[in-house]
Structures are given as structure tokens and as C-alpha cells.
Design a protein around this motif. Structure first.
Motif, PDB file in Angstrom:
ATOM      1  N   THR A   1       0.874  -1.230   0.025  1.00  0.00           N
ATOM      2  CA  THR A   1       0.078   0.070   0.095  1.00  0.00           C
ATOM      3  C   THR A   1       0.989   1.340  -0.089  1.00  0.00           C
ATOM      4  OG1 THR A   1      -0.057  -0.078   2.318  1.00  0.00           O
ATOM      5  CG2 THR A   1      -1.919  -1.023   1.368  1.00  0.00           C
ATOM      6  N   VAL A   2       0.449   2.288  -0.416  1.00  0.00           N
ATOM      7  CA  VAL A   2       1.103   3.641  -0.586  1.00  0.00           C
ATOM      8  C   VAL A   2       0.998   4.113   1.069  1.00  0.00           C
ATOM      9  CG1 VAL A   2       0.984   6.110  -1.278  1.00  0.00           C
ATOM     10  CG2 VAL A   2       0.342   4.045  -2.964  1.00  0.00           C
ATOM     11  N   ARG A   3       1.988   4.648   1.426  1.00  0.00           N
ATOM     12  CA  ARG A   3       2.243   5.258   2.852  1.00  0.00           C
ATOM     13  C   ARG A   3       2.145   6.740   2.757  1.00  0.00           C
ATOM     14  NH1 ARG A   3       1.835   1.596   7.122  1.00  0.00           N
ATOM     15  NH2 ARG A   3       2.145  -0.227   6.000  1.00  0.00           N
ATOM     16  N   LEU A   4       1.206   7.242   3.594  1.00  0.00           N
ATOM     17  CA  LEU A   4       1.363   8.585   3.926  1.00  0.00           C
ATOM     18  C   LEU A   4       2.044   8.797   5.261  1.00  0.00           C
ATOM     19  CD1 LEU A   4      -1.373   8.463   1.881  1.00  0.00           C
ATOM     20  CD2 LEU A   4      -1.382  10.832   2.149  1.00  0.00           C
ATOM     21  N   ILE A   5       3.161   9.347   5.337  1.00  0.00           N
ATOM     22  CA  ILE A   5       3.858   9.489   6.692  1.00  0.00           C
ATOM     23  C   ILE A   5       4.152  10.938   7.370  1.00  0.00           C
ATOM     24  CG2 ILE A   5       6.071   8.610   7.901  1.00  0.00           C
ATOM     25  CD1 ILE A   5       6.302   6.423   5.554  1.00  0.00           C
ATOM     26  N   PRO A   6       3.471  11.245   8.256  1.00  0.00           N
ATOM     27  CA  PRO A   6       3.748  12.559   8.800  1.00  0.00           C
ATOM     28  C   PRO A   6       5.033  12.725   9.348  1.00  0.00           C
ATOM     29  CG  PRO A   6       2.364  11.490  10.300  1.00  0.00           C
ATOM     30  CD  PRO A   6       2.537  10.452   9.133  1.00  0.00           C
ATOM     31  N   TYR A   7       5.731  13.833   9.197  1.00  0.00           N
ATOM     32  CA  TYR A   7       7.161  14.284   9.853  1.00  0.00           C
ATOM     33  C   TYR A   7       6.979  14.288  11.286  1.00  0.00           C
ATOM     34  CZ  TYR A   7       8.846  15.552   5.252  1.00  0.00           C
ATOM     35  OH  TYR A   7       9.244  15.496   3.798  1.00  0.00           O
ATOM     36  N   GLY A   8       8.222  14.162  11.826  1.00  0.00           N
ATOM     37  CA  GLY A   8       8.329  14.623  13.414  1.00  0.00           C
ATOM     38  C   GLY A   8       8.086  15.974  13.487  1.00  0.00           C
TER      39      GLY A   8
ATOM     40  N   ILE B   1      10.113   8.250  -2.721  1.00  0.00           N
ATOM     41  CA  ILE B   1       9.708   9.261  -1.670  1.00  0.00           C
ATOM     42  C   ILE B   1       9.356  10.479  -2.101  1.00  0.00           C
ATOM     43  CG2 ILE B   1      10.293  10.046   0.716  1.00  0.00           C
ATOM     44  CD1 ILE B   1      12.654   7.714   0.895  1.00  0.00           C
ATOM     45  N   VAL B   2       8.159  10.632  -1.960  1.00  0.00           N
ATOM     46  CA  VAL B   2       7.681  12.259  -2.258  1.00  0.00           C
ATOM     47  C   VAL B   2       7.835  13.100  -1.133  1.00  0.00           C
ATOM     48  CG1 VAL B   2       5.577  13.802  -2.877  1.00  0.00           C
ATOM     49  CG2 VAL B   2       6.093  11.444  -4.052  1.00  0.00           C
ATOM     50  N   ALA B   3       8.858  14.068  -1.047  1.00  0.00           N
ATOM     51  CA  ALA B   3       8.959  14.786   0.158  1.00  0.00           C
ATOM     52  C   ALA B   3       8.175  15.976   0.238  1.00  0.00           C
ATOM     53  CB  ALA B   3      10.578  15.158   0.403  1.00  0.00           C
TER      54      ALA B   3
ATOM     55  N   TYR C   1       1.058  14.160  -9.068  1.00  0.00           N
ATOM     56  CA  TYR C   1       0.624  13.152 -10.078  1.00  0.00           C
ATOM     57  C   TYR C   1       2.225  12.606 -10.715  1.00  0.00           C
ATOM     58  CZ  TYR C   1      -1.220  10.283 -13.883  1.00  0.00           C
ATOM     59  OH  TYR C   1      -1.511   9.201 -14.764  1.00  0.00           O
ATOM     60  N   VAL C   2       2.696  13.381 -11.224  1.00  0.00           N
ATOM     61  CA  VAL C   2       3.904  13.172 -11.643  1.00  0.00           C
ATOM     62  C   VAL C   2       4.970  12.427 -10.794  1.00  0.00           C
ATOM     63  CG1 VAL C   2       6.174  14.024 -12.891  1.00  0.00           C
ATOM     64  CG2 VAL C   2       4.135  14.596 -13.547  1.00  0.00           C
ATOM     65  N   GLY C   3       5.008  12.947  -9.635  1.00  0.00           N
ATOM     66  CA  GLY C   3       5.827  12.324  -8.631  1.00  0.00           C
ATOM     67  C   GLY C   3       5.503  10.947  -8.343  1.00  0.00           C
ATOM     68  N   CYS C   4       4.102  10.552  -8.072  1.00  0.00           N
ATOM     69  CA  CYS C   4       3.742   9.420  -7.576  1.00  0.00           C
ATOM     70  C   CYS C   4       3.575   8.462  -8.460  1.00  0.00           C
ATOM     71  CB  CYS C   4       2.215   9.527  -7.149  1.00  0.00           C
ATOM     72  SG  CYS C   4       1.986  10.551  -5.761  1.00  0.00           S
ATOM     73  N   THR C   5       3.714   8.805 -10.029  1.00  0.00           N
ATOM     74  CA  THR C   5       3.520   7.909 -10.856  1.00  0.00           C
ATOM     75  C   THR C   5       5.198   7.422 -11.329  1.00  0.00           C
ATOM     76  OG1 THR C   5       3.452   9.600 -12.462  1.00  0.00           O
ATOM     77  CG2 THR C   5       1.255   8.360 -11.891  1.00  0.00           C
ATOM     78  N   ARG C   6       6.154   8.246 -10.698  1.00  0.00           N
ATOM     79  CA  ARG C   6       7.570   7.672 -11.146  1.00  0.00           C
ATOM     80  C   ARG C   6       7.851   6.197 -10.446  1.00  0.00           C
ATOM     81  NH1 ARG C   6       7.599   9.230 -15.339  1.00  0.00           N
ATOM     82  NH2 ARG C   6       5.486   9.905 -14.687  1.00  0.00           N
ATOM     83  N   ALA C   7       7.040   5.817  -9.349  1.00  0.00           N
ATOM     84  CA  ALA C   7       7.439   4.537  -8.457  1.00  0.00           C
ATOM     85  C   ALA C   7       6.765   3.236  -9.410  1.00  0.00           C
ATOM     86  CB  ALA C   7       6.626   4.750  -7.482  1.00  0.00           C
ATOM     87  N   LEU C   8       7.578   2.230  -9.545  1.00  0.00           N
ATOM     88  CA  LEU C   8       7.130   1.075  -9.856  1.00  0.00           C
ATOM     89  C   LEU C   8       6.466   0.144  -8.795  1.00  0.00           C
ATOM     90  CD1 LEU C   8       9.586   1.950 -11.971  1.00  0.00           C
ATOM     91  CD2 LEU C   8       9.495  -0.424 -12.633  1.00  0.00           C
ATOM     92  N   HIS C   9       7.032   0.080  -7.639  1.00  0.00           N
ATOM     93  CA  HIS C   9       6.902  -1.015  -6.713  1.00  0.00           C
ATOM     94  C   HIS C   9       6.364  -0.355  -5.431  1.00  0.00           C
ATOM     95  CE1 HIS C   9       8.655  -3.600  -9.659  1.00  0.00           C
ATOM     96  NE2 HIS C   9      10.014  -3.075  -9.267  1.00  0.00           N
ATOM     97  N   GLU C  10       6.897   0.736  -5.061  1.00  0.00           N
ATOM     98  CA  GLU C  10       6.597   1.213  -3.620  1.00  0.00           C
ATOM     99  C   GLU C  10       6.805   2.872  -3.570  1.00  0.00           C
ATOM    100  OE1 GLU C  10       7.369  -0.223   0.907  1.00  0.00           O
ATOM    101  OE2 GLU C  10       8.633  -1.273  -0.701  1.00  0.00           O
ATOM    102  N   LEU C  11       5.559   3.409  -2.810  1.00  0.00           N
ATOM    103  CA  LEU C  11       5.592   4.800  -2.890  1.00  0.00           C
ATOM    104  C   LEU C  11       5.306   5.383  -1.392  1.00  0.00           C
ATOM    105  CD1 LEU C  11       5.171   7.560  -4.268  1.00  0.00           C
ATOM    106  CD2 LEU C  11       2.483   6.935  -4.373  1.00  0.00           C
ATOM    107  N   TRP C  12       6.106   6.101  -0.873  1.00  0.00           N
ATOM    108  CA  TRP C  12       5.854   6.767   0.359  1.00  0.00           C
ATOM    109  C   TRP C  12       5.824   8.141   0.108  1.00  0.00           C
ATOM    110  CZ3 TRP C  12      10.062   4.136   4.251  1.00  0.00           C
ATOM    111  CH2 TRP C  12       9.501   2.833   4.366  1.00  0.00           C
ATOM    112  N   ILE C  13       4.464   8.780   0.807  1.00  0.00           N
ATOM    113  CA  ILE C  13       4.486  10.061   0.813  1.00  0.00           C
ATOM    114  C   ILE C  13       4.699  10.843   2.162  1.00  0.00           C
ATOM    115  CG2 ILE C  13       2.769  12.011   0.169  1.00  0.00           C
ATOM    116  CD1 ILE C  13       3.123  10.135  -2.178  1.00  0.00           C
TER     117      ILE C  13
END
Length: 724
Positions: free
Chosen positions: A580-587, A667-669, A687-699
Motif C-alpha cells: 500500500t502507499v504510505r502517507l507518513i507525517p514528519y516529526g 519518496i515524495v518529500a 501526479y508526476v511524482g507518484c507515478t515515477r514509482a514502480l513498486h513502492e511509494l511513500w508520501i
């Protein structure tokens, strides 16, 4: 089932060994023949044929073919196993069934177009339509003469005959390196239709991210060279790509297909060569900096921003009107007198200009008229009564010819361009009315540039058009076929110019409107380009299946299209599930942000991925992050647009430089409201950033994310870090 597989594997292994033996035998014999270096034309032709065959056999001996199709034509007694490879190979004793069939051959189209079923199928051959039945469609993977995999995608004798995507999913699951690869073993039916389309057509291809647009276009070039070998040559084909890194990224595909010598360039490099300008363009980074290097959302775009206006057909029409008015006022007023008492009437000069040399473009017409005047002077000089008079008249005539030439307009593109924007004084008779429609902001900014001899990429189309109207083009400058990649970032004016440089409107124009992040210069709808051609000279194709990313990544990206871009150009994923795509908040602070990004990079790079990228909103942020992260990860590469090649491995780059590339993990920062606003253009960047990923996407993000990133199904995207 296991017995069937074992039997198929053994059958294919024996056939492979036989094929390698025959190819190797042919290659050794050819290598034993002395290379002919003499001057006999017939022997030279034979030697060239032997050379090409040596190259073909040397490439084929390692991986002779990738597919098998058992086909029985309606006029055939038996079904024939046809083996299909990147290059065709005949048998030592030539028969009607080659050892390996070139993938571009008519019968090989069945391997791509056949979609299963008991009904008869057909293909177009030179002798007409050939009908028959397909009994078996088999994919094989051969690496360095070793049979690694056998996969039946269709078998008529099975209880449930159907075409399976199992082999395609297997190939898509392979990790990426730093080069684009050919897809000749996995071309899909909708892609094959484009590849084999007729030559003299402007194909416009709208393809979602990961649909294989670029690869399809490259395979189309290889097909055109095979199918139209008497009409086209590789040297007369060209690929226009967005930048040098992209050109390097795609550079291996055509050689892998046995095709070389096709020109590859950016539009700017090609235009500067045609114009023979001795002044460099402004650094593209300056334009990118203006449009992308500020956070919190993107700038406003309308048809009066310089890139859109200078790329419009409106400006093209203005230039046409100006040159037309220049044509009617070019010949200087008054008669020409080479010396006192001798006159060549203006009416005679106008006759030469308007009648005898009318077919020539303006610059060449002026040249012809001045040459004609010079010949007239030489004839009159011969009538001089003495040597002294001859010398005196010749001296005066030379001076007056030079003076007369200066009264003509200066037929140089840059000079006329400066006159159009009122940087230089316009010629007498110039029609200024046509230029009244230039927006004030464009007029002022261009005047500032031209006064400093600054030329931007957006100025190249107008300059090229002026050059064309003044000089026309030579046959050496005309192409047999043009490919335009990332065409949504091209302007209608650019394509209209290129149409002058190609025979028969032979284009492959490909792009994705949903990735139109350079909307300040590119098209917003494909009609802006299709309107350049008559309906019978253009065709439109939509590639909607995405082969790059997992289902989860594609569905996540579709959510961005629907909610942010507000587009209906959705991607249909191939059934390849992943994480699954990950949406990860920063510290809570900047230090925690750096630590979190370092942790994400470490965790993804520890997996069996060849390429991992961090995508930032701006280049300045990429530089700063690289400065911090490289202390811990020294093999992290910064991509800033200055490099000619993509190195693979671990990379950090701004999202707007990532278009056209792909990575195993992304990793989209900083995917938060401080960096990405609510406008469709911001959503396109995401959209461009997310669709660069083949196997794993972290936001990864700070507080507050755009609406188009939230509310995703938990089967597609989840909050927080994955378990260690």
C-alpha cells in the motif's frame, strides 16, 4: 500439469540448442570469409550484406528469440511453429519458414494482436490478407543462451483456452536500472496497433503515466525502417526529447532493436543548429526557477504568458503578415545607376524580383536579383570606350552596388525579430498593424531580453519560422519521420514549424495532458495540435493501461487525477499488486524531518531495489536535503538538470525534473499545503511524482495535506510507517 510444463521446457531447450548451433555455425563461416576492401561495386554490395549478417547473427546467438506462435493458415496442411525474435535469421538452407522471424514481419503481428479464442484470425501480408488459426502462444526468456522461463499465454488444447497476463506481470515485476529497455517481448495489442500504423500520418498518442508511450514510439521507428526500407532511412529520422538526461535514459532501446543512426536531440539544440546562431540560449534553469522554485502553490497561467503566446499560432500568423508586407516593399525606391549616365530602371528590377525569381524565398530572391544586377553591370562595363573609363566605372559600380544592397531589408531572422519587437527600427514599408496584438507584458519583457541579446527557448519557434520564410529549407534538412516525446510540453507553433521539416506529415506525437506541468508553454488540449493537420493526415490513440506501477500506486494516482487535476484520463492498472502507499507525517521539527527522510531512504534502499528516489518540490530543497543526507548516505546522487546521464542507484531531485524517469521506489518529500496548493497544476506535479514509482511509494508531509491526497481507500493508502 507439471508433466506438461516439463515436456514444454525440454522441447524448447532442445529447439534453443539447435537454433544456437545453427546461428553459431553461420556466424563462424561468415567470420572466416576475408573482408573485401577492393573497388569492385558488386563485391562491395556483397561485403555490406555479409557485414550486416555478421552483426545480426552476433546479436542473435545470445538470445535468438522470445516467443513462439503455432499458426496454421487456411491454405496450409499443418500448423507451423513460428519463433519470433528481435532480429530475423534465415536457415542455412533457405526455406519458406525462417529460423527466427523478425518481430516486425507481418506474420509476427499475430503474436501481439491475438487475444485468444477459437475463431480464425488474420494478418495483412504483402500478398493480401492471410487467415488461419492460432494453436499456441508461448513466451520464453533466454539469457546468455540459457533457457530461463517458458510460459504459455495461450494454448488451444487446454480446457480453458485464454490469453494470460502472467508473463507480462512477471516482466513488469523486474527491478529497474538506469536505462529504459525494449518491450519487444511484451508489446500489447493496443501498442502494436500504434507501432504498425501507416507512415504518412501525424499520430497523436495520449498515454497515461506508465503506458509505455516512449517505448512504443521507439519501436515504431524500428518498424517503419523495416516496413518502409525503400522510402526511409535511420539518418533521416529524429527523436525530440525534453532534455539530455532523458535522451541518455532512452539511448539503449534502439541499439537493442538493431537500429542505429537515428538522430536524437532536444528542440533547442536542433533549432540553434538550423539557425546557426552564435549566441547561447539563456539557461533553462532560469525559466524553471521562475515557475517552480517557490512553494505554497503555482503561479497563474494564461494565454498571454510569454511561453504560451510565443508558442501560439497567433504569433505565427503575425509573422506571416509581416513577412508578406516586407515582400511587397523590399525593392528599394528609385532606379539603380552604377555610374553617371547609366540607369537600370526600378521597373526592370521589379520584374526580375516579382516574376523571374518569385518562386524563391525572400533572402534567396534578393541574392538572385543582386547577382542579376551585377551581371548587367558587367555587361555594360564591357561597352566602356577605354581601359581608363572601364576602371573608373568599375570602381563606382562596386561602391554603388554595395550601397544599393544596404537599402534592402536585412534578411536575418534575429534582425527581423528585433524589428518586430521594436528593438531595431523597422524597414520602410513595414506593416506594423499585424503586431498590434502582441500583449504588452510580452512586448516589454522581450524588448528587455533582445536589447541584451538574450534569447530564450520560447523565441526559437518564431526565429525558425522567419528563417523558413526567408530561406526555405534544403532537402538535406527534411526528415522522413519525427518523434516528439513529452509533447504536451511542446507548443502548436513548434509542431507547425517541424511540419515544414518532415515529409508527408509523418509524426509520432506522444504525451500525457495529466503530466502537463509545463503548461506555461505547452498545450492544454490535444486539439491545439490536431488542428494543425487535415483530418485525413492525423490519427488519435489513447493508451489507458499502465504497466509501470502496482495497482495500489496507480489507484492512488488516479485519485489525484480525479480530485485534483479534475481529469477523466484515468489509468487502468495491470493486475500487479504490491504494498500500500504510505502517507507518513514528519516529526515535530526540522531535525526530525531530516531524520525521517533518512530513515525512509535507509529502509527502502535496504530492500532489493536498484533505484530509489527522493522527490522534492523545488531544486533548492533538493540541494539542501542532499547536503544533509549525503553525510550518512554518500552514494546519494543529486539530479539538478545539469547532468547528461541518469546514474541509477539512490537519487534526490525536484519533482519537475523527474518526468520521463522511473524508479523502483519513490519518496515524495514535503507533500503538504506549504508546498502543494489546490490548483490543478499543483496536483499534476504530485501526479508526476507518484507515478515515477514502480513498486513502492511513500508520501511524507508536514501538517495539512491537499485534499487530493486524503480520503484514499485503506487498501490503497495507509497512514504511518510500515512495521519494521
Amino acid at each position: 500439469m507439471e508433466d506438461n510444463f516439463q515436456s514444454a521446457y525440454q522441447e524448447e531447450e532442445k529447439r534453443l540448442n539447435d537454433a544456437i548451433t545453427e546461428i553459431d555455425r553461420q556466424l563462424q563461416w561468415l567470420q572466416s570469409v576475408d573482408v573485401y576492401t577492393g573497388h569492385d561495386f558488386t563485391e562491395q554490395v556483397l561485403e555490406e550484406a555479409r557485414k550486416e549478417k555478421r552483426i545480426t547473427l552476433a546479436k542473435s546467438v545470445q538470445e535468438p528469440y522470445f516467443g513462439r506462435l503455432d499458426f496454421q493458415g487456411t491454405k496450409d496442411k499443418d500448423r507451423k511453429p513460428l519463433y519470433i525474435g528481435k532480429l530475423g535469421v534465415d536457415r542455412e538452407v533457405v526455406t519458406d519458414q525462417p529460423l527466427v522471424i523478425d518481430w516486425r514481419a507481418p506474420v509476427a503481428s499475430l503474436f501481439y494482436s491475438f487475444t485468444g479464442g477459437d475463431e480464425a484470425t488474420s494478418y495483412e501480408a504483402p500478398e493480401g490478407l492471410i487467415e488461419g488459426l492460432v494453436f499456441l502462444k508461448r513466451n520464453v526468456v533466454i539469457r546468455k543462451q540459457i533457457l530461463e522461463r517458458v510460459s504459455d499465454t495461450y494454448n488451444k488444447e487446454n480446457e480453458q483456452p485464454a490469453v494470460s497476463d502472467e508473463f507480462l506481470v512477471y516482466r513488469l515485476g523486474e527491478n529497474k536500472d538506469n536505462k529504459l529497455r525494449d518491450i519487444v517481448s511484451t508489446i500489447q495489442a493496443e501498442q502494436d496497433q500504434i507501432i504498425r500504423a501507416a507512415k504518412n500520418t501525424a499520430l497523436i498518442i495520449q498515454g497515461v503515466a506508465g503506458s509505455g508511450k516512449t517505448t512504443v514510439a521507439l519501436h515504431r521507428l524500428a518498424y517503419l525502417l523495416y516496413q518502409y526500407k525503400e522510402q526511409v532511412t535511420a539518418e533521416k529520422m529524429i527523436i525530440f526529447a525534453p532534455n539530455h538526461m532523458f535522451l541518455d535514459y532512452i539511448s539503449d532501446v534502439l541499439p537493442e532493436l538493431g537500429v542505429g543512426d537515428i538522430q536524437q536531440s532536444t528542440f533547442a539544440d536542433w533549432a540553434l543548429e538550423v539557425l546557426e546562431l552564435n549566441m547561447p540560449l539563456t539557461d533553462a534553469a532560469e525559466t524553471l526557477d521562475y515557475w517552480f522554485e517557490h512553494t505554497g502553490g503555482t503561479r497563474e497561467i494564461n494565454d498571454e504568458v510569454p511561453g504560451r503566446f510565443k508558442g501560439s499560432l497567433t504569433l505565427m500568423k503575425m509573422i506571416s503578415s509581416v513577412i508578406e508586407s516586407l515582400e511587397t516593399s523590399s525593392v528599394p525606391e528609385g532606379d539603380f545607376s552604377p555610374w553617371d549616365g547609366k540607369v537600370l530602371s526600378r521597373d526592370k528590377i521589379l520584374y526580375w524580383y516579382n516574376e523571374e525569381y518569385k518562386p524563391y524565398p525572400l533572402a534567396k530572391r534578393k541574392e538572385r536579383v543582386m547577382t542579376r544586377i551585377h551581371r548587367w553591370v558587367e555587361m555594360e562595363l564591357k561597352k566602356s570606350p577605354s581601359e581608363a573609363v572601364f576602371k573608373d566605372r568599375k570602381k563606382k559600380a562596386t561602391q554603388r552596388e554595395k550601397s544599393y544592397a544596404t537599402k534592402w531589408p536585412k534578411y536575418e531572422p534575429l534582425t527581423l525579430y528585433k524589428q518586430m519587437f521594436r528593438v531595431l527600427k523597422a524597414p520602410i514599408g513595414w506593416s506594423d498593424e499585424a503586431l498590434q496584438g502582441i500583449p504588452t507584458s510580452v512586448l516589454k519583457s522581450t524588448q528587455l531580453d533582445l536589447k541584451k541579446d538574450i534569447i530564450r527557448e520560447e523565441d526559437l519557434s518564431p526565429l525558425l519560422y522567419i528563417h523558413y520564410l526567408l530561406n526555405d529549407i534544403t532537402s538535406e534538412q527534411r526528415f522522413d519521420h519525427i518523434v516528439i516525446d513529452e509533447a504536451q510540453d511542446f507548443s502548436p507553433f513548434q509542431v507547425a514549424i517541424l511540419d515544414f521539416f518532415v515529409r508527408g506529415h509523418s509524426f509520432t506525437i506522444l504525451g500525457d495532458l495529466s503530466q502537463g506541468i509545463h503548461a506555461y508553454r505547452g498545450v492544454h488540449q490535444w486539439e491545439e495540435m490536431s488542428s494543425l493537420f487535415e483530418p485525413e493526415h492525423t490519427a488519435y490513440f489513447a493508451l489507458t493501461r499502465s504497466y509501470r506501477s502496482t495497482m495500489e500506486i496507480i489507484e492512488f494516482a488516479n485519485g489525484i487525477l480525479e480530485k485534483g487535476v479534475q481529469s477523466d484520463l484515468m489509468a487502468i492498472p495491470v493486475f500487479r499488486s504490491g504494498d500500500t502507499v504510505r502517507l507518513i507525517p514528519y516529526g515535530k521539527d526540522e531535525g526530525a524531518r531530516i531524520d525521517d527522510l533518512q530513515t525512509a531512504l535507509n529502509r527502502l534502499s535496504s530492500k532489493e531495489y536498484r533505484t530509489v528516489a527522493i522527490l522534492t518540490r523545488t531544486l533548492s530543497e533538493a540541494r539542501e536535503l542532499h547536503h544533509q543526507l549525503v553525510k550518512v548516505t554518500p552514494d546519494l546522487h543529486l539530479i539538478d538538470g545539469s547532468k547528461q546521464a541518469y546514474q541509477g542507484g539512490l537519487s534526490i531531485l525536484p519533482v519537475y525534473l523527474s518526468k520521463g524517469l522511473e524508479f523502483d521506489a519513490v519518496i515524495v518529500a514535503d507533500a503538504d499545503l506549504d508546498h502543494y496548493g489546490p490548483k490543478p497544476w499543483d496536483a499534476k506535479l504530485m501526479y508526476v511524482g507518484c507515478t515515477r514509482a514502480l513498486h513502492e511509494l511513500w508520501i511524507m508531509h508536514g501538517e495539512g495535506v491537499p485534499d487530493y491526497l486524503g480520503n484514499q481507500d485503506e487498501d490503497i493508502a495507509v497512514q504511518g510507517w510500515p512495521e519494521s
